[in-house]
Scaffold this motif. Structure first.
Motif, mmCIF file in Angstrom:
data_model
loop_
_atom_site.group_PDB
_atom_site.id
_atom_site.type_symbol
_atom_site.label_atom_id
_atom_site.label_comp_id
_atom_site.label_asym_id
_atom_site.label_seq_id
_atom_site.Cartn_x
_atom_site.Cartn_y
_atom_site.Cartn_z
ATOM 1 N N LEU A 13 0.841 -1.204 0.000
ATOM 2 C CA LEU A 13 0.000 0.000 0.000
ATOM 3 C C LEU A 13 0.869 1.244 0.000
ATOM 4 C CD1 LEU A 13 -2.531 -0.823 2.872
ATOM 5 C CD2 LEU A 13 -2.950 -1.043 0.413
ATOM 6 N N GLN A 14 0.297 2.301 -0.518
ATOM 7 C CA GLN A 14 0.940 3.596 -0.379
ATOM 8 C C GLN A 14 0.403 4.235 0.904
ATOM 9 O OE1 GLN A 14 0.799 5.896 -3.954
ATOM 10 N NE2 GLN A 14 2.687 6.966 -3.405
ATOM 11 N N GLU A 15 1.225 4.969 1.549
ATOM 12 C CA GLU A 15 0.837 5.637 2.784
ATOM 13 C C GLU A 15 -0.461 6.416 2.574
ATOM 14 O OE1 GLU A 15 3.967 8.129 4.251
ATOM 15 O OE2 GLU A 15 3.594 7.502 6.315
ATOM 16 N N GLY A 16 -1.386 6.270 3.533
ATOM 17 C CA GLY A 16 -2.658 6.965 3.439
ATOM 18 C C GLY A 16 -3.789 6.106 2.906
ATOM 19 N N ALA A 17 -3.457 4.979 2.295
ATOM 20 C CA ALA A 17 -4.496 4.113 1.738
ATOM 21 C C ALA A 17 -5.146 3.292 2.841
ATOM 22 C CB ALA A 17 -3.895 3.193 0.678
ATOM 23 N N ASN A 18 -6.319 2.768 2.523
ATOM 24 C CA ASN A 18 -7.043 1.880 3.436
ATOM 25 C C ASN A 18 -6.915 0.435 2.962
ATOM 26 O OD1 ASN A 18 -8.009 4.229 4.711
ATOM 27 N ND2 ASN A 18 -9.792 4.304 3.340
ATOM 28 N N SER A 19 -7.075 -0.500 3.886
ATOM 29 C CA SER A 19 -6.988 -1.904 3.486
ATOM 30 C C SER A 19 -7.876 -2.763 4.375
ATOM 31 C CB SER A 19 -5.541 -2.406 3.568
ATOM 32 O OG SER A 19 -5.076 -2.345 4.902
ATOM 33 N N THR A 20 -8.220 -3.933 3.832
ATOM 34 C CA THR A 20 -9.010 -4.917 4.558
ATOM 35 C C THR A 20 -8.322 -6.265 4.471
ATOM 36 O OG1 THR A 20 -11.076 -3.764 4.049
ATOM 37 C CG2 THR A 20 -11.243 -6.058 4.760
ATOM 38 N N LEU A 21 -8.066 -6.856 5.619
ATOM 39 C CA LEU A 21 -7.467 -8.183 5.691
ATOM 40 C C LEU A 21 -8.546 -9.154 6.162
ATOM 41 C CD1 LEU A 21 -5.098 -6.154 5.778
ATOM 42 C CD2 LEU A 21 -3.953 -7.702 7.375
ATOM 43 N N ARG A 22 -8.532 -10.348 5.592
ATOM 44 C CA ARG A 22 -9.583 -11.306 5.880
ATOM 45 C C ARG A 22 -9.035 -12.561 6.535
ATOM 46 N NH1 ARG A 22 -14.978 -11.979 3.654
ATOM 47 N NH2 ARG A 22 -15.729 -14.089 4.062
ATOM 48 N N CYS A 23 -9.846 -13.135 7.413
ATOM 49 C CA CYS A 23 -9.507 -14.382 8.098
ATOM 50 C C CYS A 23 -10.743 -15.277 8.050
ATOM 51 C CB CYS A 23 -9.121 -14.081 9.542
ATOM 52 S SG CYS A 23 -8.911 -15.533 10.617
ATOM 53 N N ASN A 24 -10.612 -16.433 7.416
ATOM 54 C CA ASN A 24 -11.683 -17.426 7.393
ATOM 55 C C ASN A 24 -11.307 -18.576 8.319
ATOM 56 O OD1 ASN A 24 -13.147 -16.014 5.421
ATOM 57 N ND2 ASN A 24 -12.123 -17.090 3.751
ATOM 58 N N PHE A 25 -12.282 -19.110 9.021
ATOM 59 C CA PHE A 25 -12.011 -20.239 9.903
ATOM 60 C C PHE A 25 -13.066 -21.324 9.716
ATOM 61 C CE2 PHE A 25 -15.055 -18.347 12.890
ATOM 62 C CZ PHE A 25 -14.860 -16.985 12.701
#
Lengths: 111, 115
Positions: A13-25
């Motif tokens: 990512l570039q600084e300032g961007a948003n992100s979503t990380l996912r975890c499936n179980f």
């Protein structure tokens, strides 16, 4: 044991961007935690979140237990957010004592 | 910082020699854990303890033994070190098995190289 899958495995990512990380179980859980491992190897607990939503500054997490997934949101990312993010759940359905970790999402935030 | 220390921080040892890693806590937490971290595998549980003299195996316990004679100390022993045990070893503590808002606290890790 309960299986944990994280996605994506890598993220830039570039600084300032948003992100979503996912975890499936793979099964119902009594315990779900998110951790951050910084580039120096230190592991820090971010959230204990077997269900519901929590927020801590620019980070928030949501777990939908009925659908067996959890999301970690990082807003306005900073270079200090770089590192590996791990999701961990109960080792198995009979014990809440020990955690089983996913393989992590490696995040690099560039200036 | 939470009171958990691992020793040594780095160690190089020869194949076939016994090695003991120490985890020491000053938090009086009931639960203690040993994990190993390897590229591509994340963290994998070796052994854990839920009280003095109460321990159980994790998913990668072969070749390892543990002891907990006091609340504050959890020792991990490699009886006869092999190159496949080259790894970074992390100790963690938890007040209530992690099933609470307290979660886990990790030590700084021990980097072990078996040559």
């Amino acid at each position: 044991g309960i299986q944990v899958e994280q996605s994506p495995p890598d993220l830039i990512l570039q600084e300032g961007a948003n992100s979503t990380l996912r975890c499936n179980f793979s099964d119902s859980v009594n315990n779900l935690q998110w951790f951050h491992q910084n580039p120096w190897g230190q592991l820090i607990n971010l959230f204990y979140i077997p269900s519901g939503t929590k927020q801590n500054g620019r980070l928030s997490a949501t777990t939908v237990a009925t659908e067996r997934y959890s999301l970690l949101y990082i807003s306005s990312s900073q270079t200090t957010d770089s590192g590996v993010y791990f999701c961990a759940v109960d080792l198995n359905s009979n014990s809440g004592y020990a955690l089983n970790f996913g393989k992590g999402t490696s995040l690099l935030v560039t200036p | 910082d939470a009171g958990i220390t691992q020793s040594p921080r780095h160690k190089v040892t020869e194949t076939g020699t016994p090695v003991t890693l120490r985890c020491h806590q000053t938090e009086n937490h009931r639960y203690m854990y040993w994990y190993r971290q390897d590229p591509g595998h994340g963290l994998r549980l070796i052994h854990y303890s839920y009280g003095v003299k109460d321990t159980d195996k994790g998913e990668v316990s072969d070749g390892y033994s543990v002891s907990r004679s006091k609340t504050e100390d959890f020792l991990l022993t490699l009886e006869s070190a092999t190159s496949s045990q080259t790894s970074v070893y992390f100790c963690a503590i938890s007040e209530s098995g992690g099933a609470s808002n307290y979660g886990y606290t990790f030590g700084s890790g021990t980097r072990l190289t078996v040559v």
